[in-house]
Design a protein around this motif. Structure first.
Motif, mmCIF file in Angstrom:
data_model
loop_
_atom_site.group_PDB
_atom_site.id
_atom_site.type_symbol
_atom_site.label_atom_id
_atom_site.label_comp_id
_atom_site.label_asym_id
_atom_site.label_seq_id
_atom_site.Cartn_x
_atom_site.Cartn_y
_atom_site.Cartn_z
ATOM 1 N N ALA A 1 0.836 -1.209 0.000
ATOM 2 C CA ALA A 1 0.000 0.000 0.000
ATOM 3 C C ALA A 1 0.868 1.255 0.000
ATOM 4 N N ALA A 2 1.969 1.232 0.745
ATOM 5 C CA ALA A 2 2.841 2.404 0.831
ATOM 6 C C ALA A 2 3.472 2.745 -0.510
ATOM 7 N N ILE A 3 3.779 1.735 -1.305
ATOM 8 C CA ILE A 3 4.384 1.989 -2.617
ATOM 9 C C ILE A 3 3.345 1.953 -3.730
ATOM 10 N N GLN A 4 2.079 1.929 -3.330
ATOM 11 C CA GLN A 4 0.941 1.924 -4.246
ATOM 12 C C GLN A 4 1.001 0.770 -5.237
ATOM 13 N N ASP A 5 1.333 -0.396 -4.704
ATOM 14 C CA ASP A 5 1.381 -1.622 -5.484
ATOM 15 C C ASP A 5 0.124 -2.431 -5.152
ATOM 16 N N ALA A 6 -0.130 -3.460 -5.922
ATOM 17 C CA ALA A 6 -1.281 -4.326 -5.641
ATOM 18 C C ALA A 6 -1.066 -5.046 -4.317
ATOM 19 N N LEU A 7 -2.125 -5.133 -3.530
ATOM 20 C CA LEU A 7 -2.020 -5.836 -2.258
ATOM 21 C C LEU A 7 -1.860 -7.324 -2.508
ATOM 22 N N PRO A 8 -0.919 -7.990 -1.814
ATOM 23 C CA PRO A 8 -0.735 -9.434 -2.020
ATOM 24 C C PRO A 8 -1.939 -10.207 -1.471
ATOM 25 N N ALA A 9 -2.576 -10.993 -2.341
ATOM 26 C CA ALA A 9 -3.795 -11.717 -1.967
ATOM 27 C C ALA A 9 -3.614 -12.596 -0.727
ATOM 28 N N PRO A 10 -2.499 -13.344 -0.598
ATOM 29 C CA PRO A 10 -2.354 -14.173 0.618
ATOM 30 C C PRO A 10 -2.333 -13.331 1.899
ATOM 31 N N ALA A 11 -1.678 -12.176 1.855
ATOM 32 C CA ALA A 11 -1.627 -11.307 3.032
ATOM 33 C C ALA A 11 -3.010 -10.758 3.357
ATOM 34 N N VAL A 12 -3.735 -10.349 2.347
ATOM 35 C CA VAL A 12 -5.100 -9.842 2.547
ATOM 36 C C VAL A 12 -5.967 -10.921 3.181
ATOM 37 N N GLN A 13 -5.827 -12.147 2.719
ATOM 38 C CA GLN A 13 -6.626 -13.253 3.268
ATOM 39 C C GLN A 13 -6.312 -13.481 4.743
ATOM 40 N N ILE B 1 -6.647 -3.142 8.620
ATOM 41 C CA ILE B 1 -7.627 -2.925 7.550
ATOM 42 C C ILE B 1 -7.985 -1.448 7.456
ATOM 43 N N SER B 2 -8.215 -0.825 8.595
ATOM 44 C CA SER B 2 -8.566 0.598 8.614
ATOM 45 C C SER B 2 -7.456 1.465 8.015
ATOM 46 N N ILE B 3 -6.217 1.154 8.362
ATOM 47 C CA ILE B 3 -5.079 1.928 7.853
ATOM 48 C C ILE B 3 -4.888 1.699 6.354
ATOM 49 N N ILE B 4 -4.845 0.434 5.939
ATOM 50 C CA ILE B 4 -4.564 0.112 4.535
ATOM 51 C C ILE B 4 -5.702 0.575 3.627
ATOM 52 N N ALA B 5 -6.927 0.556 4.142
ATOM 53 C CA ALA B 5 -8.090 0.998 3.353
ATOM 54 C C ALA B 5 -8.159 2.522 3.239
ATOM 55 N N GLY B 6 -7.273 3.226 3.924
ATOM 56 C CA GLY B 6 -7.247 4.675 3.823
ATOM 57 C C GLY B 6 -8.309 5.379 4.641
ATOM 58 N N GLU B 7 -8.791 4.733 5.689
ATOM 59 C CA GLU B 7 -9.856 5.314 6.510
ATOM 60 C C GLU B 7 -9.333 6.282 7.567
ATOM 61 N N ARG B 8 -8.035 6.371 7.736
ATOM 62 C CA ARG B 8 -7.448 7.241 8.754
ATOM 63 C C ARG B 8 -6.799 8.442 8.095
ATOM 64 N N ASP B 9 -6.693 9.520 8.845
ATOM 65 C CA ASP B 9 -6.049 10.720 8.347
ATOM 66 C C ASP B 9 -4.538 10.552 8.483
ATOM 67 N N GLY B 10 -3.888 10.297 7.390
ATOM 68 C CA GLY B 10 -2.455 10.050 7.355
ATOM 69 C C GLY B 10 -2.139 9.238 6.120
ATOM 70 N N LYS B 11 -0.890 8.801 6.005
ATOM 71 C CA LYS B 11 -0.537 7.966 4.857
ATOM 72 C C LYS B 11 0.500 6.932 5.263
ATOM 73 N N LEU B 12 0.439 5.797 4.613
ATOM 74 C CA LEU B 12 1.448 4.761 4.817
ATOM 75 C C LEU B 12 2.714 5.167 4.076
ATOM 76 N N ALA B 13 3.842 4.953 4.708
ATOM 77 C CA ALA B 13 5.138 5.244 4.103
ATOM 78 C C ALA B 13 6.115 4.165 4.547
ATOM 79 N N LEU B 14 7.258 4.102 3.872
ATOM 80 C CA LEU B 14 8.309 3.153 4.240
ATOM 81 C C LEU B 14 9.487 3.914 4.822
#
Length: 179
Positions: free
Chosen positions: A63-75, A118-131
């Protein structure tokens, strides 16, 4: 943020990795400090926690690098979120606290962490994911600074280490006068 702090329990992922929850008791301690107190933890539950941690790390990094979320991790994240029986309760001081069921406290705590992810990765919080800018760390963190330009997961560790390395490198470049 709870979920990104949890991924930080394995630091220096691209250097000499440091496991901060090496034993079940250390997970119990970490959960208590995070407001998710449990009575005990088994080795199997510690393994579950590490599985969730790595799934959150993989998804948050993507999510931080705006790549596709890995399906196994999402599961994994979704499964852990759905399994818990934690309840948010309001304290007399107006704060939120988590009530975990006594039967499976660790699993309930993991469900709270998964829901936070889920809340963070879905963008529901005020802020951004970074590395983290540290090449040996690269931890995903949630940047809530006003400018959203934070560089390090933790200024006291990665930030100071990078600044010290840059200072030392600059000191070596300064020519010494001949005596």
């Amino acid at each position: 943020m709870l979920a990104t702090s949890f991924t930080g329990t394995l630091s220096e992922r691209h250097g000499n990795a440091v496991e901060r929850i090496p034993t079940p008791q250390r997970l119990v301690d970490w959960l208590a400090v995070s407001g998710l107190s449990v009575d005990s933890c088994t080795t199997a539950q510690l393994d579950l926690a590490r599985e969730l941690r790595e799934a959150i790390h993989a998804a948050a990094t993507a999510a931080a690098i705006q790549d596709a979320l890995p399906a196994p991790a999402v599961q994994v994240i979704n499964d852990y979120s759905a399994q818990g029986r934690a309840a948010a309760i309001l304290t007399p001081e107006g704060k939120r606290r988590w009530r975990l069921s006594s039967a499976s406290g660790v699993e309930d705590a993991l469900s709270v962490i998964a829901a936070d992810a889920i809340s963070i990765i879905a963008g529901e919080r005020d802020g951004k994911l970074a590395l983290c800018a540290s090449p040996t760390c690269r931890a995903a963190f949630f940047d809530t600074s006003q400018s959203r330009t934070r560089k390090w997961c933790d200024m006291n560790t990665c930030g100071n280490r990078q600044k010290k390395a840059r200072f030392n490198a600059n000191q070596r470049k300064i020519p010494r006068s001949a005596e």
